[in-house]
Design an enzyme around this catalytic site. Structure first.
Site, mmCIF file in Angstrom:
data_model
loop_
_atom_site.group_PDB
_atom_site.id
_atom_site.type_symbol
_atom_site.label_atom_id
_atom_site.label_comp_id
_atom_site.label_asym_id
_atom_site.label_seq_id
_atom_site.Cartn_x
_atom_site.Cartn_y
_atom_site.Cartn_z
ATOM 1 N N ALA A 160 0.842 -1.457 0.022
ATOM 2 C CA ALA A 160 -0.059 0.032 -0.001
ATOM 3 C C ALA A 160 0.804 1.378 0.066
ATOM 4 C CB ALA A 160 -0.895 0.066 1.128
ATOM 5 N N TYR A 166 7.992 -14.860 -12.464
ATOM 6 C CA TYR A 166 6.867 -13.879 -12.056
ATOM 7 C C TYR A 166 5.410 -14.419 -12.575
ATOM 8 C CZ TYR A 166 3.948 -9.757 -11.803
ATOM 9 O OH TYR A 166 2.911 -9.095 -11.818
#
Length: 275
Positions: free
Chosen positions: A12, A159
């Protein structure tokens, strides 16, 4: 008086996570702001009237400490938004002995979710996980989760595999628990993502930084899925931005493999497989 919803939001401190924290807080939610960078995490928490929780997902002891802190602080957790993670250009191993992409993108959020799960179930909560269309590049090998036997190729296949694991984890949460669980691809967002990746630096150079969509646009699916509205599709659904039932690698539909991934992931983080 209505009790504000409590949203735990990882990753965040920047990018779509920061945008989502601001939007969700402005909508009345209490946001527990989780990030790796202390200064940025505290700045976002201050901006949204929330509490900063600094944790490095390259260390599973940080994840366990984070879970303890969150459980002590919040009598209910309405949403866990697993948004932390990233792409690394060189294969590296964490202090816990796992390849970094596997740990930060899958094992750490897996562990955090499992530790918070009883509170989420009590709260009738929801889990939202940031995935990627790169899951189409992924291929899960239970004998090589740490990516020792395959070419690294700039980290993109590792990934993609980590995001495929994310989708499989969400499908298993839906199958095994009463929490609503969703994964989503935010779009190709122009942020600091993959900053140490040679291919991402080339894209940035060739486009003069004008590639992809904005962080504001990329945050929209996260804001919608973590918001108070009913989603209207089955738990376990993967979204491509706001479109449900996005394209996934074929292994995403392999229930037996997804169950084996759950079992193996539980073992790796030191938990039993049962809820």
């Amino acid at each position: 008086m209505t009790t504000p919803r409590t949203i735990v939001l990882t990753g965040a401190s920047s990018g779509i996570g920061r945008k989502a924290a601001v939007a969700l807080a402005s909508g009345g939610a209490t946001v527990a702001v989780v990030g790796r960078n202390p200064e940025r995490t505290r700045a976002v928490a201050d901006a949204v009237g929330g509490v900063a929780h600094v944790a490095d997902f390259d260390r599973l002891d940080n994840v366990r400490r984070l879970a303890d802190t969150l459980l002590d602080a919040h009598a209910r957790i309405d949403v866990l938004a697993n948004n932390a993670g990233g792409l690394v250009s060189r294969r590296e191993v964490t202090a816990d002995g796992f390849e970094r992409t596997l740990q930060s993108n899958h094992l750490a959020p897996f562990l955090l979710t499992r530790l918070l799960l009883p509170r989420l179930i009590e709260s009738g909560g929801r889990v939202v996980s940031t995935s990627s269309t790169a899951n189409l590049l992924g291929h899960v090998r239970l004998d090589d989760l740490n990516w020792k036997k395959r070419a690294w190729v700039g980290g993109w296949r590792a990934y993609g595999t980590s995001k495929l694991l994310t989708n499989m984890f969400v499908s298993q949460l839906a199958a095994r628990t009463s929490v609503a669980a969703f994964a989503f691809h935010p779009g190709f967002v122009s942020t600091g993502f993959g900053g140490d990746s040679a291919s991402m630096r080339m894209v940035n150079l060739l486009t003069h930084g004008n590639y992809g969509i904005s962080a504001d646009a990329g945050a929209v699916p996260l804001i919608q899925l973590a918001g108070p509205t009913t989603i209207g599709v089955p738990s376990g659904t993967y979204f491509d931005q706001l479109k449900p039932f996005g394209r996934q690698a074929p292994q995403a539909k392999n229930v037996q493999l997804a169950e084996a991934v759950w079992e193996r992931s539980s073992e790796l983080v030191g938990l039993g497989s049962e809820i």
